[in-house]
Design a protein around this motif. Structure first.
Motif, short mmCIF file in Angstrom:
data_model
loop_
_atom_site.label_atom_id
_atom_site.label_comp_id
_atom_site.label_asym_id
_atom_site.label_seq_id
_atom_site.Cartn_x
_atom_site.Cartn_y
_atom_site.Cartn_z
N LEU A 121 0.83 -1.21 0.00
CA LEU A 121 0.00 0.00 0.00
C LEU A 121 0.86 1.26 0.00
O LEU A 121 0.48 2.28 -0.58
CB LEU A 121 -0.96 -0.01 1.19
N GLU A 155 1.95 1.64 -3.52
CA GLU A 155 0.83 2.19 -4.32
C GLU A 155 0.68 3.69 -4.11
O GLU A 155 0.38 4.43 -5.04
CB GLU A 155 -0.48 1.48 -3.94
N PRO A 167 -1.73 4.26 4.70
CA PRO A 167 -1.63 2.89 4.15
C PRO A 167 -1.27 1.86 5.22
O PRO A 167 -1.75 0.71 5.18
CB PRO A 167 -0.55 3.01 3.07
#
Lengths: 317, 317
Positions: A73, A76, A132
């Motif tokens: 995450l 990302e 995240p």
């Protein structure tokens, strides 16, 4: 990207920190998770090794393991900001037993997410990676709460001012405050401990917890441990969770009688912790707490430690 | 005992201070009650004059007036400690309108109780006189709560850690924080505003208030006004009390849109207050709040002020 291994340590933490249900948290010294990462020439995050506490029970698929999920995450997040990122290889060394109430999944998520940022050259701030990381942790624990992740990431104590949008206030450490954590040999699942909570509470209990949690924050910021006395009893979660921890009320009485400033369940339990500003008294308090568990035929582990002021960090060996 | 008149001033105060229902309070500058006392050669407390806001409506029997009742209870505290005390004559000058939500009865009790101690040579500490003062105030307001009395007595902001036993934590002042208080021309009775409260609240609302009240304490102690943003909405009392203050939600929207850090009901209302750290913006925020009351055909009084850091004090003219 960096293709040599880097190592990140994230400390264990105490969720709720007494009366601050879902609001306060504090990182502790002497217990934590380690994650090693190095960059890989693909777009995957791959777990190559898991060692330590309960290693054999942890998922090795990157999407399902909390540490690698947090790393994914974070990568990302970097991609969404236009950065070109590759993949990662990851080794996880668990220092914190899962299901102990010491922020085990949070520390893994923090170490994994922090390491992913470091290996990319640390373009993101702590504030950037908290979201995240907390998202990854929530997938393991079944609820989106930052008291453990934020304290493990920032170190010291934290206030979770808001979950959505995620907003936290780091309060710093508390030199001289001794944390006595006792972990009995039972395991509680955070999700189940959430399910037992009452959806409604009395206005009086709500006021009492507010009075105590504001007092704890004042004690932390004024560095005045004596204010903590009488402020650690929680009326929101403790009444329904304590029955899952055999001997809890006798244990607390023993801790307070031995001179602890306060004693409460750490996170969703079963670890219980007490606080003192007297290092000399800590061992006796810990032994009194362990004796209370022995009275109900539970063996336990004792950790006498302090607040971790550093939070997640790269370590060099 | 001292048979010349001495004068004591006690500041107005904001109970709840946003999200801290029954827990937080803060004294404000620019508005307060004055009590003059001198010793008398009997065992009575006698009110010889009442002037100022709503003077004609206030009881003149010593047992029923909050200021003289507090003085009586402070004298009883002194007697219980073996001191020989006589009587008092008292003049009361009300600066704070009753039923405004600005701690009017608390300021009278504080001024009366503080003055009784001063005229006897100040043998008691603030901590000693807080209990009789809060007792006297509770007889007027119908509930034993120290958020107004403690902030008026100590100055600055306070945490009411516990009501029984009474235990408070003074947090000090907040230089540079501007308080904008707007009092519409309606009157609310504290007792009625207590009766409308729900006895049960949702766990989520309880957590939200705890997150916000701890944030307010952190902002106060870290002297960081920006932390206050988003922390002033109260979910415990405000939803049931706001309907008694016509236009409240539009008023708050106007205050926030004009740049206020937060806006809430002061105590049980009807005064509403907003906060800013920008002196230049305060007048505009105040006018926006007054305009919102005008929209519902309510005239109002505007006070732009700050936190009172001194609390109760003897004044010399």
């Amino acid at each position: 990207m960096n293709d040599t291994w880097i190592t990140v340590y994230a400390p264990a933490s105490i969720g709720n920190f007494g009366p601050g249900f879902d609001v306060l948290g504090a990182a502790i010294q002497g217990l934590g998770d380690r994650v090693e990462v190095r960059s890989a020439n693909n777009n995957q995050v791959k777990i190559v090794d898991i060692t330590g506490e309960g290693a054999e029970t942890l998922p090795r698929e990157a999407e399902r393991n909390t540490a690698s999920r947090a790393a994914l995450l974070v990568l990302e997040t970097l991609k969404s900001r236009g950065m070109s990122v590759g993949g990662l290889e990851m080794k996880i060394d668990k220092g914190i037993p899962a299901g102990s109430g010491l922020g085990s999944s949070a520390a893994s998520a923090v170490a994994g997410g922090y390491a992913a940022n470091v290996v990319c050259g640390s373009p993101l701030s702590l504030r950037d990676i908290l979201l995240p990381i907390t998202q990854a942790e929530s997938e393991a624990s079944g609820g989106f709460f930052a008291d453990n992740t934020a304290s493990s990431l920032y170190g010291g104590a934290v206030i979770c001012k808001s979950s959505r949008p995620l907003d936290i206030i780091p309060l710093g450490g508390f030199p001289g405050l001794v944390v006595i954590a006792v972990t009995p040999k039972i395991r509680l699942r955070t999700e189940e401990m959430r399910a037992v909570l009452h959806r409604q509470v009395s206005l009086q209990d709500s006021i009492a917890n507010m009075a105590r949690s504001t007092t704890v924050v004042a004690a932390l910021l004024m560095k005045n441990p004596s204010l903590l006395a009488g402020a650690f009893e929680d009326r929101l979660a403790e009444p329904v969770r304590a029955p899952f921890i055999p001997g809890f009320f006798d244990l607390r009485r023993a801790a307070l009688e031995t001179g602890a400033l306060g004693c409460a369940i750490s996170g969703a339990g079963p670890t219980v912790f007490a606080l003192t500003d007297c290092q000399d008294r800590a061992q006796r308090i810990g032994e009194a707490m362990q004796a209370a568990f022995e009275n109900v035929h539970l063996s336990s582990r004792l950790l006498i430690t302090g607040i971790d002021e550093q939070g997640a960090r790269e370590i060099f060996r």
